[in-house]
Design a protein around this motif. Sequence first.
Motif, PDB file in Angstrom:
ATOM      1  N   GLU A   1       0.820  -1.205   0.000  1.00  0.00           N
ATOM      2  CA  GLU A   1       0.000   0.000   0.000  1.00  0.00           C
ATOM      3  C   GLU A   1       0.861   1.265   0.000  1.00  0.00           C
ATOM      4  O   GLU A   1       0.498   2.270  -0.612  1.00  0.00           O
ATOM      5  CB  GLU A   1      -0.955  -0.001   1.192  1.00  0.00           C
ATOM      6  CG  GLU A   1      -1.983  -1.119   1.154  1.00  0.00           C
ATOM      7  CD  GLU A   1      -2.888  -1.051  -0.061  1.00  0.00           C
ATOM      8  OE1 GLU A   1      -3.371   0.046  -0.403  1.00  0.00           O
ATOM      9  OE2 GLU A   1      -3.112  -2.111  -0.675  1.00  0.00           O
TER      10      GLU A   1
ATOM     11  N   ASP B   1      -5.290   6.729   3.777  1.00  0.00           N
ATOM     12  CA  ASP B   1      -5.473   5.274   3.708  1.00  0.00           C
ATOM     13  C   ASP B   1      -4.287   4.542   4.322  1.00  0.00           C
ATOM     14  O   ASP B   1      -4.452   3.598   5.094  1.00  0.00           O
ATOM     15  CB  ASP B   1      -5.648   4.821   2.252  1.00  0.00           C
ATOM     16  CG  ASP B   1      -6.960   5.279   1.644  1.00  0.00           C
ATOM     17  OD1 ASP B   1      -7.919   5.545   2.403  1.00  0.00           O
ATOM     18  OD2 ASP B   1      -7.015   5.385   0.403  1.00  0.00           O
TER      19      ASP B   1
ATOM     20  N   LYS C   1      -2.943   5.537  -3.856  1.00  0.00           N
ATOM     21  CA  LYS C   1      -3.573   5.533  -2.535  1.00  0.00           C
ATOM     22  C   LYS C   1      -3.290   6.858  -1.852  1.00  0.00           C
ATOM     23  O   LYS C   1      -2.268   7.491  -2.086  1.00  0.00           O
ATOM     24  CB  LYS C   1      -3.008   4.395  -1.653  1.00  0.00           C
ATOM     25  CG  LYS C   1      -3.362   3.018  -2.114  1.00  0.00           C
ATOM     26  CD  LYS C   1      -4.788   2.701  -1.764  1.00  0.00           C
ATOM     27  CE  LYS C   1      -5.115   1.275  -2.191  1.00  0.00           C
ATOM     28  NZ  LYS C   1      -6.437   0.871  -1.810  1.00  0.00           N
TER      29      LYS C   1
ATOM     30  N   ARG D   1      -4.217   4.894   8.134  1.00  0.00           N
ATOM     31  CA  ARG D   1      -5.155   3.970   8.793  1.00  0.00           C
ATOM     32  C   ARG D   1      -4.557   2.567   8.885  1.00  0.00           C
ATOM     33  O   ARG D   1      -4.693   1.883   9.896  1.00  0.00           O
ATOM     34  CB  ARG D   1      -6.481   3.921   8.040  1.00  0.00           C
ATOM     35  CG  ARG D   1      -7.424   5.049   8.392  1.00  0.00           C
ATOM     36  CD  ARG D   1      -8.825   4.807   7.850  1.00  0.00           C
ATOM     37  NE  ARG D   1      -8.891   4.881   6.401  1.00  0.00           N
ATOM     38  CZ  ARG D   1      -9.029   6.012   5.703  1.00  0.00           C
ATOM     39  NH1 ARG D   1      -9.111   7.165   6.331  1.00  0.00           N
ATOM     40  NH2 ARG D   1      -9.095   5.985   4.400  1.00  0.00           N
TER      41      ARG D   1
END
Length: 103
Positions: free
Chosen positions: A28, A41, A37, A44
């Motif tokens: 990610e 995001d 992204k 988190r």
Amino acid sequence: YYSVLRARDAAFNNYQGLKSFETNLDRERAFQAEGLKTSADVARLEDSKLQRELSWTNTVRNYTQALDNFKILLGLPYASATAASPWHFRTSPPPTSARSTTR
């Protein structure tokens, strides 16, 4: 005895889950670097990683406590040589010979 085995397996499973989550987090972050992204995001997911680390730490503590309680029940000193599993929850379950030494 079975609570020790259950706690050891829980610690191992939580460790495997943490490692898998870290791999996903790295992916990610790479997506974020490419603009796919948002930083929110990823933030988190980083927070979730902290929760997973806490969960793993708690299961390791539960395992060592269950092992110490079992040794006390057998009349062994709780600080004896089997205080922790030698494989330290790495990438695979311990070999059969290592399992027999921690029981």
